[in-house]
Scaffold this active site. Structure first.
Site, mmCIF file in Angstrom:
data_model
loop_
_atom_site.group_PDB
_atom_site.id
_atom_site.type_symbol
_atom_site.label_atom_id
_atom_site.label_comp_id
_atom_site.label_asym_id
_atom_site.label_seq_id
_atom_site.Cartn_x
_atom_site.Cartn_y
_atom_site.Cartn_z
ATOM 1 N N TYR A 1 48.495 39.352 36.860
ATOM 2 C CA TYR A 1 47.424 38.746 38.045
ATOM 3 C C TYR A 1 48.525 36.938 38.385
ATOM 4 C CZ TYR A 1 43.789 41.179 35.511
ATOM 5 O OH TYR A 1 42.874 42.172 34.869
ATOM 6 N N HIS B 1 36.053 37.434 43.176
ATOM 7 C CA HIS B 1 37.011 38.415 42.722
ATOM 8 C C HIS B 1 36.586 39.412 42.653
ATOM 9 C CE1 HIS B 1 40.960 38.937 40.395
ATOM 10 N NE2 HIS B 1 40.379 40.112 39.934
ATOM 11 N N GLU B 2 35.681 39.978 41.826
ATOM 12 C CA GLU B 2 35.451 41.750 40.957
ATOM 13 C C GLU B 2 34.739 42.093 42.388
ATOM 14 O OE1 GLU B 2 36.445 42.660 38.878
ATOM 15 O OE2 GLU B 2 36.810 41.311 37.523
ATOM 16 N N HIS C 1 37.469 43.817 44.539
ATOM 17 C CA HIS C 1 37.546 45.248 44.562
ATOM 18 C C HIS C 1 36.885 45.696 44.727
ATOM 19 C CE1 HIS C 1 40.927 43.858 41.710
ATOM 20 N NE2 HIS C 1 40.309 42.835 41.025
ATOM 21 N N GLU D 1 45.468 42.965 42.273
ATOM 22 C CA GLU D 1 44.990 41.620 42.386
ATOM 23 C C GLU D 1 44.831 40.648 43.254
ATOM 24 O OE1 GLU D 1 42.382 41.710 39.601
ATOM 25 O OE2 GLU D 1 42.882 43.302 38.367
ATOM 26 N N HIS E 1 37.749 46.560 48.737
ATOM 27 C CA HIS E 1 38.818 47.405 48.374
ATOM 28 C C HIS E 1 39.191 48.781 48.088
ATOM 29 C CE1 HIS E 1 43.795 47.228 47.250
ATOM 30 N NE2 HIS E 1 43.624 47.811 48.498
HETATM 31 ZN ZN ZN Z 1 40.851 42.063 38.882
#
Ligand code: ZN
Length: 687
Positions: free
Chosen positions: A612, A473-474, A477, A502, A480
């Protein structure tokens, strides 16, 4: 489905020459942080003074928009050098100096955001300039500055502006203190081995001693979650859950009340009926009514599932109480939730998390994760040996576009807990990827900060499967941040609508539930064996475990956040307790105050925690419509994803990017199916 034409073949790098410089530095002393803060403020203020004092007839794109944008690029980098150490520095003095710097700079940010002289010149420019003489992103920048000016009340009478300014300053200081209190919390509980019954030996061995026969359990994630999941002594779970949800109770409860009141006052001065409506104007959802409908409908749909799951875990509890000779109180308490949800995984889905984690040593997971991302997004990562970092655990990687060989950015990985370190998992953008003053492209640099299980004397760091998910998940980011190619810092990286931000990271979570990627990121830490097929199948099936309760809890949190920012008289702890009972059917522990520990409320997610769930609609749609159809490791889809979703950063509306990638407007179907819900085909497309 065929990829939409507009994505295909897009060149990924703009023509601008690229500067590979990492402008960040981590060698500043506490004193230097203080001095450089003053310097940065003076230097940036000079630009604003210059822009704001121009004669109107001299106002041009260069003298106004470009001057401000250029100042923003260097300001952002310098600011991060000064304020990021508060989250990660091993030295308390530096953390304190960095927090002080953040406070000063936040106050300065407010001052600059309230510059009516600057605002008036931008408005003048908008009226005067030929729009078609500007590049589209510059038009967007111009419009955004005007919008932000109005959202700060710069079109309102001077005394209203003064009130807004003073509220904004108070708000930013309160937010910094709220999260600082949580990060610096050092509460621990001394517990005996007996009280820690059920926890695996490697966990117990990793704990520090607290006196002769006691071990020190902190409230940091790598202690809290395993304990709540595995400790079979209810009284221990109760004590720890209570302590966890009482962290910073006194001080943060007071801060939260003040935050909520001030936010409502500010929004009202700006003509909004609630703070939620003020915030949501900038999001995909647009209003608190839309958010309320989204959450209520979802809660309604999930309710039967939640009830079934609660009945199942109540049965498990009854059986366990009989087995261990404990009193059965006939209900699920807050400290029982995770314990029995874990039992569901272990008994109904036969996933033994303790066995499973032996297949996820940090090094193997990292290697697999990095290789999957590289392949999927057409990137090449290289570890930079001997890089200057803020702690010996931290690693720095350089990222190249594989096709052109050009450096597009760098990222730091800071993965283990330390005292005083930021307590959650997050990605911090440190150097925005955007154009510099001379027109060259500045590479993007980001840091992933997490708190994963540490190595022990006898074993490497072994990750729980949910930690592997957090890692993906992180890192989503991080990608991105790095893959965006915006022109302006304001639109770089993850600067998209907050209820979309998210989606890209959630989408990549799907990879930890798919066979092929899972095999690539796992290997038994001792034997080197791959995960047995049977265990793998069980793990993948277990994704459906507890979805009702898990998502209903997310709805509780989202609704607490909405309640606090739509009705100022709501008492945070009472509201949380009411919603827990009503939606989850599990009471909050008396005397606790979960909202006082809810960092999102003071961390830029105010009235936006629903984001979220909301962005999951898009992440699931993107995954199922493209990757699941065309292959989860299909590099062609990966490149489409990179160019349609990651590349624009915030320079386009999320709805436009989604339509390009999906080839149609988004739909809720994949999202609902992923929650184990039926899809009613007569329903209009939501969101
Ligand atoms: Zn996040």
């Amino acid at each position: 489905m065929k990829p939409p034409a507009a994505c295909a073949g897009d060149a990924l790098d703009t023509a601008a020459p690229c500067s590979e410089v990492n402008y960040l530095r981590w060698d500043l002393s506490a004193q230097q942080i203080g001095e450089l803060t003053v310097e940065l403020i003076e230097q940036t203020k000079r630009v604003y003074d210059q822009v704001g004092s121009q004669k109107f007839e001299d106002v041009s794109y260069e003298s106004t928009l470009k001057a401000l944008a250029d100042a923003e690029v260097s300001y952002t980098v310098q600011r991060n050098i000064l304020d990021f150490p508060q989250h990660v520095s091993p030295s308390k003095d530096i953390r304190t100096a960095s927090t002080e710097a953040d406070k000063k700079l936040s106050e300065f940010d407010v001052e600059m955001s309230m510059r009516q002289d600057v605002y008036q010149r931008i408005v003048w420019l908008q009226e005067k300039i030929q729009k078609d003489s500007l590049r589209p992103e510059a038009v967007r920048y111009l419009e955004r500055l005007i919008k932000l000016g109005r959202r700060n009340g710069l079109h309102l009478p001077k005394d209203t502006q003064e009130k807004i300014k003073s509220i904004k300053k108070k708000l930013s200081l309160l937010c910094i203190d709220f999260n600082k209190n949580l990060n610096e919390d050092t509460t621990f509980l001394p517990l005996t081995r007996e009280e820690l019954g059920g926890l695996p030996e490697d966990f117990l061995n990793s704990l520090e001693k607290a006196g002769d026969d006691k071990l020190k359990v902190t409230l940091k994630y790598p202690h809290y979650f395993p304990l709540l999941k595995k400790c079979h002594v209810p009284e221990t779970r109760r004590k720890v859950e209570e302590a966890f949800n009482c962290r910073c109770k006194q001080e943060n409860c007071a801060i939260l009340r003040e935050l909520v009141t001030l936010r409502a006052q500010k929004s009202s001065l700006l003509g909004f009926s609630t703070h939620a409506d003020y915030v949501l104007e900038m999001n995909m959802a647009k209003s608190s009514q839309v958010v309320a409908t989204f959450l209520d409908e979802l809660a309604q749909k999930l309710k039967p599932l939640g009830e079934q799951e609660r009945a199942v875990i109540l049965e498990l509890k009854k059986a366990e109480c009989e087995k261990r000779g404990l009193d059965f109180d006939g209900r699920i308490n807050a400290w029982d939730m995770r314990y029995y949800m874990n039992q569901v995984e272990e008994t109904r889905y036969s996933v033994d998390q303790n066995l499973l984690k032996e297949y996820f040593p940090m090094q193997v997971v990292t290697k697999g994760l990095l290789s999957i991302y590289q392949e999927l997004l057409g990137l090449t990562f290289n570890l930079e040996e001997n890089a200057t970092v803020w702690h010996e655990d931290v690693k720095l990687y350089c990222v190249r576009d594989s096709a052109s060989g050009k450096v597009i950015g760098k990222f730091y990985l800071d993965l283990y807990p330390r005292e005083g370190k930021y307590g959650h998992a997050a990605c911090f953008g440190l150097q925005p990827g955007c154009l510099r003053q001379d027109g060259s492209r500045q590479i993007a640099i980001a840091a992933m900060v997490a708190n994963f299980t540490k190595p022990t004397p006898d074993a490497p760091s072994l990750l729980q499967h949910d930690e592997v998910e957090t890692y993906f998940h992180e890192f989503g980011h991080v990608m991105h941040q790095l893959c965006s190619q915006a022109e302006f810092a304001m639109f770089s990286g993850t600067h998209v609508e907050r209820d979309f931000v998210e989606a890209p990271s959630q989408m990549l979570e799907n990879w930890v539930w798919e066979k092929e990627p899972l095999l690539r990121m796992s290997q038994h830490y001792r034997t080197g064996d791959t995960i047995p097929q049977e265990l793998l199948d069980k793990l993948i099936k277990s994704r459906q475990a507890n979805t009702g309760l898990f998502n209903l809890r997310q709805i509780v949190l989202a609704k607490v956040d909405q309640a606090l920012h739509t009705q100022t008289s709501a008492d945070p702890a009472e509201e949380y307790a009411r919603l827990c009972q009503e939606i989850l059917g599990v009471p909050a522990t008396p005397g606790t105050n979960m909202p006082a520990t809810f960092g999102h409320l003071a961390g830029g997610y105010d009235a936006q925690y629903y984001g979220y769930l909301w962005s999951e609609v898009y992440s699931m749609d993107m995954f199922h419509t493209r990757f699941k159809q065309e292959g989860v490791l299909n590099g062609k889809v990966g490149m489409d994803y990179r160019s349609c979703i990651l590349r624009p950063g915030g320079s386009q509306d999320a709805s436009v990017m989604l339509k390009l990638f999906l080839g149609r407007d988004p739909k809720q179907d994949a999202f609902l199916l992923s929650k184990g819900l039926q899809v009613d085909s007569s329903e209009p497309p939501a969101c």
